[in-house]
Scaffold this active site. Structure first.
Site, mmCIF file in Angstrom:
data_model
loop_
_atom_site.group_PDB
_atom_site.id
_atom_site.type_symbol
_atom_site.label_atom_id
_atom_site.label_comp_id
_atom_site.label_asym_id
_atom_site.label_seq_id
_atom_site.Cartn_x
_atom_site.Cartn_y
_atom_site.Cartn_z
ATOM 1 N N TYR A 1 0.857 -1.195 0.000
ATOM 2 C CA TYR A 1 0.000 0.000 0.000
ATOM 3 C C TYR A 1 0.889 1.239 0.000
ATOM 4 O O TYR A 1 1.909 1.260 -0.670
ATOM 5 C CB TYR A 1 -0.973 -0.058 1.190
ATOM 6 N N ARG B 1 -9.492 10.994 -6.991
ATOM 7 C CA ARG B 1 -8.519 11.635 -6.091
ATOM 8 C C ARG B 1 -7.667 10.544 -5.470
ATOM 9 O O ARG B 1 -8.031 9.940 -4.486
ATOM 10 C CB ARG B 1 -9.242 12.426 -4.991
ATOM 11 N N LYS C 1 -5.732 -2.028 -0.607
ATOM 12 C CA LYS C 1 -6.456 -2.009 0.669
ATOM 13 C C LYS C 1 -6.935 -3.407 1.048
ATOM 14 O O LYS C 1 -6.804 -3.835 2.200
ATOM 15 C CB LYS C 1 -7.658 -1.060 0.576
#
Length: 368
Positions: free
Chosen positions: A176, A229, A247
Site C-alpha cells: 500500500y 482523487r 487495501k
C-alpha cells in the site's frame, strides 16, 4: 490432396470464373471417378493428371483465424494462458465468454499489449527516475519488490498471504502507501492481469448482469473508487483500481478477511487527466469525467448490484479516494441495503477518517 485441390479451385473461381470453371469441373469429376468408380471424363485418372491440374491453380490460402472452441467461461478464461488474450477480447467475445466487467473497458490490440511488454523487457534496472524518488518517496527497489510480490500472487496466492502476514510491517508499505501511489500512476504500463471488477459508463443499464460474472457471490468486503482523487496525485481514472486492490490485500492479511470474499472495484466514468486519455496504453474510457446527475446515476447503479447480486450477512462498502464534490453521495450503499451494510467511508473527506463509522462491532472493516 484432392480435397485441397478442390479448395484451391473454388478460391480461384471467384476471380477467374471463365478460365477456372473447366478446371473445377474436371477436378470434381476426377474426385468422383477416383473414389466412387462412377463414369466421368477422368474416371480412373492418373496422379499425373492431378498434378497437371494442380500446377494451373493459384496457391491455396488457408483461413488465417481458425475457430477455437473454448470450454470455459468467466475468470477461468482469463486464467488460462491458452485462450486468454487480455484486453484484446472484443465486446462480443466478452459478452459470450462471461468476462465483461472482469477486464478494463477499453478494447486494445495484441500489438499494443506487445508494445507494453517490450517496453518493460527493454527497461533499465532504474525503474524510477531520481527526481521522482525525491518527490514521491518510492524507490526503484520498492517498485521491484512490489512486482515480485505481484508475480507471487499471480502464481500462488496462498503463499502470497502467508508471506505478507509473516512480514506485514516490512511489506505493508510495498503493498500500500507509499508504493501504491507509484503503482496507480503507472497502472496502464504495469497492467498484466485483471484484479477486481471494472464498471464503466458504457455499461449503464447492464451493470446488474456484470456482477454475476464475478466468480464469488459470498462477498464480505467491497472497496470502490472512481479514481478521481488518488493519494494527492489527482485524477487517475481507471488507474485508481490499485487503491482498492492494495487495501483489500491489507484487509486479508491484517483483519482476517478471506481472499476469495473480497471485491475491489473501480467505477470508470472517464478522466480529466488529458495525459492519460492520450496515452495509447491507458485501459480506461478516453473521455472527460462525468459529473452531476449523470455521475450519480452511474454510482447508484453500481451500488445496487453490489448489494442485490452478492449474498452477504454484512457488506463493508468502502469508498476510497473519491474526490470532495462526490462525498455528498457517500450514503448510497447504506441506503441500498440498510440491514446488511456497515459503511466505512474512510478517504472520502479529503483523506481523513472523520466520516468513518465506529458503531459496528460485527465486522473487522469497521475497526480499521
Amino acid at each position: 490432396m484432392l480435397t485441397s485441390l478442390l479448395g484451391r479451385a473454388e478460391q480461384a473461381a471467384a476471380g477467374h470464373c471463365s478460365s477456372t470453371a473447366l478446371l473445377l469441373s474436371s477436378i470434381r469429376a476426377y474426385t468422383i471417378g477416383a473414389t466412387t468408380g462412377a463414369t466421368t471424363t477422368h474416371e480412373g485418372g492418373s496422379q499425373a493428371q492431378a498434378k497437371e491440374i494442380q500446377a494451373q491453380l493459384p496457391p491455396y490460402v488457408p483461413n488465417a483465424e481458425p475457430v477455437s472452441i473454448v470450454h470455459k467461461l468467466g475468470i477461468s478464461v482469463l486464467h488460462d494462458p491458452w485462450f486468454n488474450k487480455g484486453t484484446a477480447f472484443s465486446k462480443a467475445e466478452r459478452e459470450r465468454l462471461g468476462v465483461r466487467g472482469l477486464l478494463p473497458p477499453r478494447v486494445t490490440t495484441l500489438q499494443l499489449q506487445e508494445d507494453r511488454f517490450m517496453a518493460e523487457y527493454e527497461a533499465e534496472l532504474t525503474m524510477i527516475p531520481p527526481e521522482e524518488i525525491a518527490t514521491g518517496g518510492v524507490t526503484s527497489e520498492m517498485a521491484r519488490r512490489w512486482q515480485v510480490l505481484q508475480h507471487l500472487q499471480d502464481r500462488n496466492e496462498t503463499l502470497f498471504y502467508k508471506v505478507l502476514m509473516e512480514n506485514f510491517v516490512e511489506m505493508a508499505p510495498i503493498i500500500y502507501t507509499p508504493t501504491v501511489g507509484w503503482v496507480c500512476s503507472n497502472y496502464h504500463k504495469l497492467y498484466r492481469r485483471p484484479r477486481g471488477m471494472f464498471f464503466s459508463a458504457k455499461d449503464k443499464g447492464e451493470m446488474a448482469a456484470l456482477v454475476y460474472n464475478w466468480p464469488q457471490s459470498d462477498v464480505h468486503a467491497v472497496v470502490v473508487t472512481d479514481g478521481s482523487r488518488i493519494l494527492g496525485l489527482g485524477d487517475l481514472g481507471l488507474n485508481g483500481l490499485g487503491i482498492p486492490v492494495g487495501k483489500l490485500d491489507l484487509y486479508c492479511a491484517a483483519a482476517g478477511f478471506h481472499p476469495t470474499k473480497v471485491l475491489p472495484c473501480v467505477v470508470d466514468v472517464g478522466t480529466d487527466n488529458v495525459a492519460l486519455r492520450s496515452d495509447p496504453l491507458y485501459c480506461g474510457l478516453t473521455r472527460p469525467r462525468l459529473t452531476g446527475p449523470a455521475y450519480y446515476e452511474i454510482l447508484d447503479e453500481v451500488c445496487s448490484p453490489q448489494s442485490a447480486g452478492l449474498t452477504t450477512s454484512c457488506l463493508a462498502g468502502h469508498y476510497s479516494n473519491v474526490c470532495q464534490p462526490n462525498v455528498q453521495r457517500k450514503y448510497t450503499l447504506e441506503s441500498r441495503a440498510p440491514q446488511a451494510l456497515c459503511e466505512a467511508s474512510c478517504d472520502l473527506n479529503a483523506g481523513t477518517d472523520s466520516g468513518h463509522r465506529r458503531d459496528c462491532n460485527e465486522h473487522p472493516a469497521c475497526l480499521l
